[in-house]
Design a protein around this motif. Structure first.
Motif, PDB file in Angstrom:
ATOM      1  N   ALA A 113      25.381   1.692   3.787  1.00  0.00           N
ATOM      2  CA  ALA A 113      24.394   0.732   3.054  1.00  0.00           C
ATOM      3  C   ALA A 113      25.062  -0.723   3.410  1.00  0.00           C
ATOM      4  CB  ALA A 113      24.349   0.899   1.514  1.00  0.00           C
ATOM      5  N   HIS A 114      24.045  -1.658   3.351  1.00  0.00           N
ATOM      6  CA  HIS A 114      24.716  -3.026   3.474  1.00  0.00           C
ATOM      7  C   HIS A 114      24.137  -3.860   2.649  1.00  0.00           C
ATOM      8  CE1 HIS A 114      21.250  -4.732   5.652  1.00  0.00           C
ATOM      9  NE2 HIS A 114      21.011  -3.623   6.152  1.00  0.00           N
ATOM     10  N   LYS A 115      24.777  -5.129   2.178  1.00  0.00           N
ATOM     11  CA  LYS A 115      24.207  -6.079   1.172  1.00  0.00           C
ATOM     12  C   LYS A 115      24.985  -7.265   1.465  1.00  0.00           C
ATOM     13  CE  LYS A 115      23.946  -6.761  -3.631  1.00  0.00           C
ATOM     14  NZ  LYS A 115      22.288  -7.053  -3.712  1.00  0.00           N
ATOM     15  N   ASN A 116      23.976  -8.484   1.274  1.00  0.00           N
ATOM     16  CA  ASN A 116      24.429  -9.842   1.268  1.00  0.00           C
ATOM     17  C   ASN A 116      24.771 -10.311  -0.007  1.00  0.00           C
ATOM     18  OD1 ASN A 116      24.375  -9.761   4.115  1.00  0.00           O
ATOM     19  ND2 ASN A 116      22.431 -10.811   4.189  1.00  0.00           N
ATOM     20  N   GLU A 117      25.724 -11.020  -0.199  1.00  0.00           N
ATOM     21  CA  GLU A 117      25.995 -11.927  -1.463  1.00  0.00           C
ATOM     22  C   GLU A 117      24.403 -12.601  -1.715  1.00  0.00           C
ATOM     23  OE1 GLU A 117      28.434 -11.664  -3.716  1.00  0.00           O
ATOM     24  OE2 GLU A 117      29.382 -10.047  -2.382  1.00  0.00           O
ATOM     25  N   ALA A 130      34.704 -12.468  -7.643  1.00  0.00           N
ATOM     26  CA  ALA A 130      33.878 -11.518  -7.873  1.00  0.00           C
ATOM     27  C   ALA A 130      33.157 -11.373  -6.363  1.00  0.00           C
ATOM     28  CB  ALA A 130      32.908 -11.478  -8.850  1.00  0.00           C
ATOM     29  N   SER A 131      32.530 -10.235  -6.225  1.00  0.00           N
ATOM     30  CA  SER A 131      31.784  -9.868  -5.109  1.00  0.00           C
ATOM     31  C   SER A 131      30.600  -8.881  -5.474  1.00  0.00           C
ATOM     32  CB  SER A 131      32.619  -9.460  -3.845  1.00  0.00           C
ATOM     33  OG  SER A 131      31.696  -9.180  -2.938  1.00  0.00           O
ATOM     34  N   GLU A 132      29.536  -8.957  -5.771  1.00  0.00           N
ATOM     35  CA  GLU A 132      28.551  -8.157  -6.059  1.00  0.00           C
ATOM     36  C   GLU A 132      28.063  -7.261  -4.888  1.00  0.00           C
ATOM     37  OE1 GLU A 132      27.736  -7.108  -8.967  1.00  0.00           O
ATOM     38  OE2 GLU A 132      29.307  -8.524  -9.490  1.00  0.00           O
ATOM     39  N   GLY A 133      28.189  -8.030  -3.882  1.00  0.00           N
ATOM     40  CA  GLY A 133      28.007  -7.278  -2.310  1.00  0.00           C
ATOM     41  C   GLY A 133      28.796  -6.122  -2.055  1.00  0.00           C
ATOM     42  N   LEU A 222      35.353   7.007   3.133  1.00  0.00           N
ATOM     43  CA  LEU A 222      34.404   5.695   2.915  1.00  0.00           C
ATOM     44  C   LEU A 222      35.108   4.540   3.728  1.00  0.00           C
ATOM     45  CD1 LEU A 222      32.342   4.248   1.398  1.00  0.00           C
ATOM     46  CD2 LEU A 222      34.030   3.742  -0.353  1.00  0.00           C
ATOM     47  N   VAL A 223      34.314   3.832   4.392  1.00  0.00           N
ATOM     48  CA  VAL A 223      34.883   2.738   5.235  1.00  0.00           C
ATOM     49  C   VAL A 223      33.979   1.588   4.943  1.00  0.00           C
ATOM     50  CG1 VAL A 223      35.077   1.736   7.599  1.00  0.00           C
ATOM     51  CG2 VAL A 223      35.573   4.253   7.079  1.00  0.00           C
ATOM     52  N   THR A 224      34.480   0.384   4.720  1.00  0.00           N
ATOM     53  CA  THR A 224      33.869  -0.752   4.436  1.00  0.00           C
ATOM     54  C   THR A 224      34.337  -1.882   5.247  1.00  0.00           C
ATOM     55  OG1 THR A 224      35.669  -1.713   3.118  1.00  0.00           O
ATOM     56  CG2 THR A 224      34.130  -0.234   1.831  1.00  0.00           C
ATOM     57  N   GLY A 225      33.096  -2.773   5.500  1.00  0.00           N
ATOM     58  CA  GLY A 225      33.458  -3.886   6.334  1.00  0.00           C
ATOM     59  C   GLY A 225      33.058  -5.065   5.684  1.00  0.00           C
ATOM     60  N   ASN A 226      33.405  -6.309   5.966  1.00  0.00           N
ATOM     61  CA  ASN A 226      32.439  -7.673   5.373  1.00  0.00           C
ATOM     62  C   ASN A 226      32.752  -8.706   6.337  1.00  0.00           C
ATOM     63  OD1 ASN A 226      34.789  -9.614   4.792  1.00  0.00           O
ATOM     64  ND2 ASN A 226      35.700  -8.042   3.749  1.00  0.00           N
ATOM     65  N   GLY A 227      32.032  -9.503   6.496  1.00  0.00           N
ATOM     66  CA  GLY A 227      31.647 -10.571   7.374  1.00  0.00           C
ATOM     67  C   GLY A 227      31.932 -12.008   6.493  1.00  0.00           C
ATOM     68  N   LEU A 230      33.687 -12.929   2.641  1.00  0.00           N
ATOM     69  CA  LEU A 230      33.282 -12.108   1.648  1.00  0.00           C
ATOM     70  C   LEU A 230      31.680 -12.177   1.335  1.00  0.00           C
ATOM     71  CD1 LEU A 230      35.872 -11.484  -1.199  1.00  0.00           C
ATOM     72  CD2 LEU A 230      35.406 -10.218   0.926  1.00  0.00           C
ATOM     73  N   THR A 231      30.947 -12.537   2.476  1.00  0.00           N
ATOM     74  CA  THR A 231      29.618 -12.886   2.388  1.00  0.00           C
ATOM     75  C   THR A 231      28.826 -11.573   2.823  1.00  0.00           C
ATOM     76  OG1 THR A 231      30.068 -15.009   3.043  1.00  0.00           O
ATOM     77  CG2 THR A 231      27.517 -14.466   3.130  1.00  0.00           C
ATOM     78  N   LYS A 232      28.903 -10.651   3.897  1.00  0.00           N
ATOM     79  CA  LYS A 232      27.947  -9.771   4.312  1.00  0.00           C
ATOM     80  C   LYS A 232      28.873  -8.397   4.206  1.00  0.00           C
ATOM     81  CE  LYS A 232      27.447 -11.593   8.211  1.00  0.00           C
ATOM     82  NZ  LYS A 232      26.960 -12.012   9.563  1.00  0.00           N
ATOM     83  N   HIS A 233      28.348  -7.346   3.549  1.00  0.00           N
ATOM     84  CA  HIS A 233      29.069  -6.119   3.342  1.00  0.00           C
ATOM     85  C   HIS A 233      28.425  -5.048   3.801  1.00  0.00           C
ATOM     86  CE1 HIS A 233      31.491  -8.662   0.339  1.00  0.00           C
ATOM     87  NE2 HIS A 233      30.450  -9.189   0.097  1.00  0.00           N
ATOM     88  N   SER A 234      29.269  -3.986   4.080  1.00  0.00           N
ATOM     89  CA  SER A 234      28.709  -2.856   4.802  1.00  0.00           C
ATOM     90  C   SER A 234      29.682  -1.606   4.259  1.00  0.00           C
ATOM     91  CB  SER A 234      28.749  -2.750   6.188  1.00  0.00           C
ATOM     92  OG  SER A 234      29.967  -3.073   6.715  1.00  0.00           O
ATOM     93  N   ALA A 235      28.892  -0.524   4.140  1.00  0.00           N
ATOM     94  CA  ALA A 235      29.861   0.582   3.868  1.00  0.00           C
ATOM     95  C   ALA A 235      29.352   1.890   4.460  1.00  0.00           C
ATOM     96  CB  ALA A 235      30.021   0.858   2.359  1.00  0.00           C
TER      97      ALA A 235
END
Length: 243
Positions: A113-117, A130-133, A222-227, A230-235
């Motif tokens: 999944a991925h999510k932006n803030e 905090a980071s809801e993304g 589980l691997v995560t990434g962000n851009g 801490l604006t764009k998030h992926s997992a």
């Protein structure tokens, strides 16, 4: 003279204040967590800095470990200018069998999944710590895999700076001393990650880790990434069992 960069230093300081930690307590906490990262890097044949360091050495400013921006010394900063490469070979099960790839070498994609803030600009966020993304992307990846955090054996959290790992732990309800650890490579400051390509190294590293599981275990990673800030998030969730 310390930098006034808005991130990630201010994120770390905001989280420290939210948790009610003193500067010394936060320094000790960061050192303990990132020392574990160096231990993994020291055992990683592909790490750029395969050197195990203790928390005091990591967080204490010295001529060889200068203060870059409070509270981060050089040893707490990501290393991007490295000469490294990674690759992932993605095949259907049918094609893998056709090519004679042994099934005990297969690692399955279980979900992602991925999510932006919601608030894009960092300066407009009501809560810097905090980071809801992060929570949204990890939660979405686990739901698509039909798993929970307790089902994960190995993590690799994006680790450009301690704040990225600290915020992930805070948002996901994980203790920073979770015995599973939060990296399979050693992380950006120690394993290194060329440019913005670290996450591919984490995925490749997770695949290698899953190929040597504990006896009788069908392990999950589980691997995560962000851009950016801490604006764009992926997992993504990987495992040895076919979904």
């Amino acid at each position: 003279r310390y930098s006034a960069r808005p991130h990630p230093m201010n994120v770390g300081n905001a989280l420290r204040a939210h948790q009610g930690l003193s500067i010394d307590d936060h320094k000790e906490s960061m050192g303990a967590m990132m020392s574990g990262f160096t231990k993994v890097a020291a055992a990683n044949p592909y790490a750029w800095f395969p050197v195990e360091r203790d928390g005091e050495e990591i967080t204490h400013a010295t001529p060889t470990n200068r203060m870059v921006a409070f509270p981060y010394t050089k040893y707490l900063n990501a290393v991007l200018e490295t000469d490294q490469g990674a690759a992932v070979l993605l095949l259907s099960a049918r094609e893998a069998r056709k090519r004679g790839i042994p099934e005990d070498r297969w690692v399955y994609w279980r979900g992602g999944a991925h999510k932006n803030e919601d608030v894009w600009f960092f300066s407009q966020r009501p809560r810097l710590h905090a980071s809801e993304g992060i929570r949204g992307s990890v939660g979405g990846a686990l739901r698509s895999a039909g798993l929970g955090l307790d089902d994960v054996h190995h993590f690799d959290f994006y680790s450009c700076f301690p704040s990225a790992v600290e915020v992930a732990c805070e948002r996901l309800g994980l203790a920073q001393d979770d015995p599973r650890g939060f990296t399979v490579t050693g992380g950006l400051p120690y394993a290194g990650g060329p440019g913005n390509n670290y996450t591919l190294h984490a995925i490749a590293g997770m695949g290698e880790r899953l190929r040597r599981p504990s006896p009788g275990a069908a392990e999950v990673g589980l691997v995560t990434g962000n851009g950016w800030y801490l604006t764009k998030h992926s997992a993504t969730v990987l495992g040895r069992e076919c979904p």
